[in-house]
Write a protein that holds these residues in place. Structure first.
Motif, short mmCIF file in Angstrom:
data_model
loop_
_atom_site.label_atom_id
_atom_site.label_comp_id
_atom_site.label_asym_id
_atom_site.label_seq_id
_atom_site.Cartn_x
_atom_site.Cartn_y
_atom_site.Cartn_z
N UNK A 1 0.82 -1.20 0.00
CA UNK A 1 0.00 0.00 0.00
C UNK A 1 0.86 1.25 0.00
N UNK A 2 1.11 1.81 -1.21
CA UNK A 2 1.93 3.01 -1.34
C UNK A 2 1.30 3.92 -2.40
N UNK A 3 1.28 5.23 -2.12
CA UNK A 3 0.78 6.21 -3.08
C UNK A 3 1.77 6.34 -4.24
N UNK B 1 4.40 8.69 -2.42
CA UNK B 1 5.10 7.60 -1.76
C UNK B 1 4.64 7.31 -0.35
N UNK B 2 3.52 7.89 0.06
CA UNK B 2 2.99 7.67 1.41
C UNK B 2 2.61 6.20 1.56
N UNK B 3 3.05 5.59 2.66
CA UNK B 3 2.79 4.17 2.87
C UNK B 3 2.36 3.87 4.29
N UNK C 1 -2.69 2.89 8.12
CA UNK C 1 -2.70 2.72 6.67
C UNK C 1 -3.21 4.00 6.00
N UNK C 2 -2.60 4.41 4.90
CA UNK C 2 -3.07 5.61 4.19
C UNK C 2 -4.38 5.33 3.46
N UNK D 1 -2.66 3.97 -8.03
CA UNK D 1 -3.12 4.06 -6.64
C UNK D 1 -2.61 5.37 -6.05
N UNK D 2 -3.54 6.20 -5.57
CA UNK D 2 -3.21 7.55 -5.12
C UNK D 2 -3.87 7.79 -3.77
N UNK D 3 -3.16 8.49 -2.87
CA UNK D 3 -3.76 8.85 -1.59
C UNK D 3 -4.73 10.01 -1.79
N UNK D 4 -5.66 10.15 -0.87
CA UNK D 4 -6.68 11.19 -1.00
C UNK D 4 -6.10 12.58 -0.85
#
Length: 62
Positions: free
Chosen positions: A2-4, A8-10, A29-30, A47-50
């Motif tokens: 699970x990484x953006x 790179x947020x994980x 978890x992000x 896959x992108x974080x909000x």
């Protein structure tokens, strides 16, 4: 994993501490979303974080 894809947020790890100070391992978890975005001129599913979605770092594909 699970990484953006943008920042790179994980997953972060640490300790959960109870009132009696019993420590157990836990994870943070992000908030990741699978989006269709424009990458190098072509649409691609990433896959992108909000946080990256909200700040406009990602150009969404139609």
């Amino acid at each position: 994993m699970a990484v953006c894809s943008i920042c790179g947020k994980g997953v972060k790890t640490g300790m959960q501490v109870s009132h009696s100070h019993i420590r157990t391992k836990r994870t943070w978890k992000p908030n990741l979303q699978s989006v269709k975005a424009v990458v190098n001129g072509s649409p691609k599913r990433i896959t992108v974080c909000t946080r990256c979605l909200r700040s406009g770092k990602v150009q969404r594909a139609i």
